[in-house]
Enzyme design. Structure first.
Site, PDB file in Angstrom:
ATOM      1  N   ARG A   1      -7.491  11.548  -6.518  1.00  0.00           N
ATOM      2  CA  ARG A   1      -8.737  10.855  -6.229  1.00  0.00           C
ATOM      3  C   ARG A   1      -9.922  11.809  -6.157  1.00  0.00           C
ATOM      4  O   ARG A   1     -11.028  11.484  -6.596  1.00  0.00           O
ATOM      5  CB  ARG A   1      -8.646  10.084  -4.933  1.00  0.00           C
ATOM      6  CG  ARG A   1      -9.706   9.015  -4.918  1.00  0.00           C
ATOM      7  CD  ARG A   1      -9.664   8.237  -3.675  1.00  0.00           C
ATOM      8  NE  ARG A   1     -10.816   8.608  -2.883  1.00  0.00           N
ATOM      9  CZ  ARG A   1     -11.256   7.907  -1.871  1.00  0.00           C
ATOM     10  NH1 ARG A   1     -10.621   6.830  -1.511  1.00  0.00           N
ATOM     11  NH2 ARG A   1     -12.311   8.288  -1.223  1.00  0.00           N
TER      12      ARG A   1
ATOM     13  N   ARG B   1      -3.850   6.668   0.221  1.00  0.00           N
ATOM     14  CA  ARG B   1      -4.430   7.871   0.844  1.00  0.00           C
ATOM     15  C   ARG B   1      -3.510   8.664   1.761  1.00  0.00           C
ATOM     16  O   ARG B   1      -3.825   9.793   2.105  1.00  0.00           O
ATOM     17  CB  ARG B   1      -5.689   7.485   1.616  1.00  0.00           C
ATOM     18  CG  ARG B   1      -6.833   7.147   0.703  1.00  0.00           C
ATOM     19  CD  ARG B   1      -7.919   6.439   1.470  1.00  0.00           C
ATOM     20  NE  ARG B   1      -7.403   5.199   2.015  1.00  0.00           N
ATOM     21  CZ  ARG B   1      -8.146   4.246   2.554  1.00  0.00           C
ATOM     22  NH1 ARG B   1      -9.429   4.402   2.654  1.00  0.00           N
ATOM     23  NH2 ARG B   1      -7.608   3.141   3.005  1.00  0.00           N
TER      24      ARG B   1
ATOM     25  N   ASP C   1      -6.463  -3.565  -7.586  1.00  0.00           N
ATOM     26  CA  ASP C   1      -7.011  -4.142  -6.356  1.00  0.00           C
ATOM     27  C   ASP C   1      -7.217  -5.636  -6.544  1.00  0.00           C
ATOM     28  O   ASP C   1      -7.393  -6.101  -7.679  1.00  0.00           O
ATOM     29  CB  ASP C   1      -8.348  -3.475  -5.984  1.00  0.00           C
ATOM     30  CG  ASP C   1      -8.685  -3.727  -4.518  1.00  0.00           C
ATOM     31  OD1 ASP C   1      -8.156  -3.008  -3.658  1.00  0.00           O
ATOM     32  OD2 ASP C   1      -9.433  -4.684  -4.224  1.00  0.00           O
TER      33      ASP C   1
ATOM     34  N   ARG D   1       0.818  -1.219   0.000  1.00  0.00           N
ATOM     35  CA  ARG D   1       0.000   0.000   0.000  1.00  0.00           C
ATOM     36  C   ARG D   1       0.852   1.269   0.000  1.00  0.00           C
ATOM     37  O   ARG D   1       0.490   2.264   0.628  1.00  0.00           O
ATOM     38  CB  ARG D   1      -0.958   0.043   1.190  1.00  0.00           C
ATOM     39  CG  ARG D   1      -2.074  -0.952   1.131  1.00  0.00           C
ATOM     40  CD  ARG D   1      -3.210  -0.438   0.247  1.00  0.00           C
ATOM     41  NE  ARG D   1      -4.259  -1.431   0.137  1.00  0.00           N
ATOM     42  CZ  ARG D   1      -5.370  -1.412   0.871  1.00  0.00           C
ATOM     43  NH1 ARG D   1      -5.575  -0.474   1.733  1.00  0.00           N
ATOM     44  NH2 ARG D   1      -6.268  -2.354   0.698  1.00  0.00           N
TER      45      ARG D   1
ATOM     46  N   TYR E   1     -14.497 -12.500   0.470  1.00  0.00           N
ATOM     47  CA  TYR E   1     -15.225 -11.296   0.041  1.00  0.00           C
ATOM     48  C   TYR E   1     -16.447 -11.668  -0.804  1.00  0.00           C
ATOM     49  O   TYR E   1     -17.505 -11.056  -0.687  1.00  0.00           O
ATOM     50  CB  TYR E   1     -14.310 -10.361  -0.762  1.00  0.00           C
ATOM     51  CG  TYR E   1     -13.337  -9.609   0.117  1.00  0.00           C
ATOM     52  CD1 TYR E   1     -13.721  -8.446   0.788  1.00  0.00           C
ATOM     53  CD2 TYR E   1     -12.036 -10.064   0.303  1.00  0.00           C
ATOM     54  CE1 TYR E   1     -12.846  -7.768   1.605  1.00  0.00           C
ATOM     55  CE2 TYR E   1     -11.139  -9.394   1.122  1.00  0.00           C
ATOM     56  CZ  TYR E   1     -11.555  -8.242   1.771  1.00  0.00           C
ATOM     57  OH  TYR E   1     -10.687  -7.578   2.595  1.00  0.00           O
TER      58      TYR E   1
HETATM   59  O1  CP3 Z   1       0.034  -1.942  -2.428  1.00  0.00           O
HETATM   60  C1  CP3 Z   1      -0.255  -1.066  -3.259  1.00  0.00           C
HETATM   61  O2  CP3 Z   1       0.094   0.143  -3.122  1.00  0.00           O
HETATM   62  C2  CP3 Z   1      -0.934  -1.484  -4.543  1.00  0.00           C
HETATM   63  C3  CP3 Z   1      -2.347  -1.357  -4.589  1.00  0.00           C
HETATM   64  C4  CP3 Z   1      -3.231  -2.227  -3.731  1.00  0.00           C
HETATM   65  C5  CP3 Z   1      -4.488  -1.783  -3.266  1.00  0.00           C
HETATM   66  N1  CP3 Z   1      -5.136  -2.827  -2.670  1.00  0.00           N
HETATM   67  C6  CP3 Z   1      -4.997  -0.429  -3.413  1.00  0.00           C
HETATM   68  C7  CP3 Z   1      -6.102   0.026  -2.562  1.00  0.00           C
HETATM   69  C8  CP3 Z   1      -3.098  -3.563  -3.330  1.00  0.00           C
HETATM   70  C9  CP3 Z   1      -1.928  -4.509  -3.500  1.00  0.00           C
HETATM   71  C10 CP3 Z   1      -4.320  -3.932  -2.689  1.00  0.00           C
HETATM   72  C11 CP3 Z   1      -4.590  -5.276  -2.184  1.00  0.00           C
HETATM   73  C12 CP3 Z   1      -5.827  -5.527  -1.448  1.00  0.00           C
HETATM   74  N2  CP3 Z   1      -7.063  -5.014  -1.691  1.00  0.00           N
HETATM   75  C13 CP3 Z   1      -5.928  -6.452  -0.395  1.00  0.00           C
HETATM   76  C14 CP3 Z   1      -4.822  -7.339   0.097  1.00  0.00           C
HETATM   77  C15 CP3 Z   1      -3.876  -6.627   0.985  1.00  0.00           C
HETATM   78  C16 CP3 Z   1      -4.424  -6.309   2.338  1.00  0.00           C
HETATM   79  O3  CP3 Z   1      -4.526  -5.095   2.640  1.00  0.00           O
HETATM   80  O4  CP3 Z   1      -4.700  -7.240   3.103  1.00  0.00           O
HETATM   81  C17 CP3 Z   1      -7.269  -6.441   0.044  1.00  0.00           C
HETATM   82  C18 CP3 Z   1      -7.844  -7.261   1.170  1.00  0.00           C
HETATM   83  C19 CP3 Z   1      -7.970  -5.534  -0.791  1.00  0.00           C
HETATM   84  C20 CP3 Z   1      -9.424  -5.216  -0.763  1.00  0.00           C
HETATM   85  C21 CP3 Z   1      -9.642  -3.807  -0.394  1.00  0.00           C
HETATM   86  N3  CP3 Z   1      -9.370  -2.731  -1.209  1.00  0.00           N
HETATM   87  C22 CP3 Z   1     -10.144  -3.320   0.823  1.00  0.00           C
HETATM   88  C23 CP3 Z   1     -10.556  -4.177   2.001  1.00  0.00           C
HETATM   89  C24 CP3 Z   1     -10.196  -1.940   0.719  1.00  0.00           C
HETATM   90  C25 CP3 Z   1     -10.790  -0.977   1.717  1.00  0.00           C
HETATM   91  C26 CP3 Z   1      -9.926  -0.787   2.887  1.00  0.00           C
HETATM   92  C27 CP3 Z   1      -9.228   0.516   2.780  1.00  0.00           C
HETATM   93  O5  CP3 Z   1      -8.018   0.565   3.099  1.00  0.00           O
HETATM   94  O6  CP3 Z   1      -9.895   1.487   2.411  1.00  0.00           O
HETATM   95  C28 CP3 Z   1      -9.662  -1.571  -0.539  1.00  0.00           C
HETATM   96  C29 CP3 Z   1      -9.480  -0.210  -1.059  1.00  0.00           C
HETATM   97  C30 CP3 Z   1      -8.100   0.144  -1.527  1.00  0.00           C
HETATM   98  N4  CP3 Z   1      -7.269  -0.668  -2.250  1.00  0.00           N
HETATM   99  C31 CP3 Z   1      -7.475   1.406  -1.345  1.00  0.00           C
HETATM  100  C32 CP3 Z   1      -6.234   1.345  -2.003  1.00  0.00           C
HETATM  101  C33 CP3 Z   1      -5.231   2.446  -2.167  1.00  0.00           C
HETATM  102  C34 CP3 Z   1      -8.095   2.616  -0.656  1.00  0.00           C
HETATM  103  C35 CP3 Z   1      -8.878   3.289  -1.708  1.00  0.00           C
HETATM  104  C36 CP3 Z   1      -9.304   4.684  -1.409  1.00  0.00           C
HETATM  105  O7  CP3 Z   1     -10.210   4.840  -0.581  1.00  0.00           O
HETATM  106  O8  CP3 Z   1      -8.740   5.605  -2.040  1.00  0.00           O
END
Ligand code: CP3
Length: 340
Positions: free
Chosen positions: A39, A30, A76, A26, A151
């Site tokens: 965004r 944000r 994602d 990540r 999910y």
């Molecule tokens: O690592 C990186 O920078 C690359 C991008 C990336 C994202 N999600 C961007 C993202 C990666 C590798 C993921 C993986 C991901 N997505 C996982 C596995 C890793 C982990 O955290 O356990 C999971 C479970 C997801 C599913 C997901 N996507 C969730 C549960 C959420 C909401 C939680 C949150 O942090 O808001 C997301 C949204 C998400 N994926 C964001 C980002 C940057 C936040 C988006 C935003 O609100 O701008």
């Protein structure tokens, strides 16, 4: 095989780097003002994921700022359920929601459709590749079948995976079919990402903890092993990192041995004496909250980890993703500290 000369790749080939290569799960997101700005213009996270030009810019933001050893493409894990025909929505302060599935029937099984729905990720990789410094590795990724199933079964995250577990216990056959279809799509997705320029790929199994040992074998290890085999059948030299997050130490070792991944990413709880002795390249595992804390507490923890892993094939990372409240200056300080 000829080595790529990239530091992260050579760790996955078993060589120690001094200093260790560093990137953060990540690392785009944000906590960066430039991400928030983009965004606000784009409107939503999902729009940005599916727009290769925006996703490219976001993938590059942390590289420009911090010079990490690897860029991970902005996408994602839920793109795979989307490719299987599910509806995926990201709502502000709610997280992802999907239309819950209760049967393995009705899932899209046509690889040409998967390819088309997942194509923004491939285009992003192709656009990011030429913009990276030569020594920076490019990472692709996918969710593991088990985590994706949690999910899909619940229609959201964070209920202790109840819906998926109950489905798997009540109807192992149809749950096995779901995991197989997911595995087919994930394998195809990883292969296509390698073809589009990824130097390595990471498989995120974020919900691998707390499973009975035999179930961990069936739902986490076996599906991942199947994916690794499918990828290697087409790309024999593919570099693959597995992240069965927060499983037990025995679980990590079993996963590494059985699946044949090149490296394992470990969560914050894994002890350094164990990490420095296991027989597989390791990635991890600073507590994301220490990165929020910064200062001498963070510095001390970084030094301890780097010292403990000296001479070992090790990739410096967090135990889980960067938190939203992380000050970007702390990230810069972390990278400098790892490299000092
Ligand atoms: O690592 C990186 O920078 C690359 C991008 C990336 C994202 N999600 C961007 C993202 C990666 C590798 C993921 C993986 C991901 N997505 C996982 C596995 C890793 C982990 O955290 O356990 C999971 C479970 C997801 C599913 C997901 N996507 C969730 C549960 C959420 C909401 C939680 C949150 O942090 O808001 C997301 C949204 C998400 N994926 C964001 C980002 C940057 C936040 C988006 C935003 O609100 O701008």
């Amino acid at each position: 095989m000829k080595s790529s000369g990239k530091r992260l790749v050579s760790v996955l080939e078993g060589q120690a780097g001094a200093p260790p290569p560093v990137w953060l799960m990540r690392q785009a997101g944000r906590y960066l003002p430039e991400y928030r700005e983009l965004r606000a213009k784009a409107g939503s996270f999902w729009t940005m994921c599916n727009d290769p030009v925006m996703a490219t810019e976001i993938s590059l933001q942390p590289i420009r700022r911090f010079g990490f050893d690897a860029a991970i493409i902005f996408s994602d894990i839920l793109t795979v359920p989307f490719a299987l025909g599910r509806t995926v929505k990201f709502e502000e302060n709610v997280g992802p929601t999907l239309d819950a599935v209760t049967s393995a029937e009705g899932l899209e099984r046509d690889p040409a459709i998967w390819q088309q729905k997942l194509s923004p990720a491939y285009e992003t990789l192709r656009l990011v590749r030429p913009k990276l410094p030569a020594e920076t590795s490019l990472l692709g990724f996918a969710g593991a079948p088990w985590t994706l199933a949690t999910y899909m079964a619940a229609g959201r995250g964070g209920d202790e995976q109840k819906a998926a577990k109950l489905w798997g216990y009540r109807d192992p056959k149809s749950f096995g079919t779901l995991l197989d279809v997911l595995g087919d799509c994930v394998a195809a997705h990883l292969i296509a990402q390698i073809e589009a320029g990824a130097d390595a790929v990471q498989i995120f199994d974020s919900w691998a903890s707390g499973l009975p040992a035999d179930v961990f074998q069936r739902w986490v290890v076996a599906p991942t092993k199947r994916i690794v085999e499918k990828v290697r059948a087409v790309k024999p030299h593919a570099k693959i990192i597995g992240f069965p997050r927060a499983t037990t130490l025995q679980g990590y070792e079993f996963y590494a041995d059985e699946t044949g991944v090149d490296g394992i990413s470990v969560d914050t709880s894994a002890p350094q004496d164990w990490m420095s002795e296991i027989d597989v390249p390791v990635q991890g595992n600073l507590d994301p909250l220490l990165l929020v804390t910064g200062g001498s507490a963070m510095d001390r923890a970084v030094d301890e980890l780097v010292d403990a892993m000296r001479g070992r094939p090790f990739i410096f990372n967090l135990g889980h993703g960067v938190l939203q409240e992380t000050p970007p200056e702390h990230v810069a300080a972390l990278v400098a500290r790892v490299r000092k």
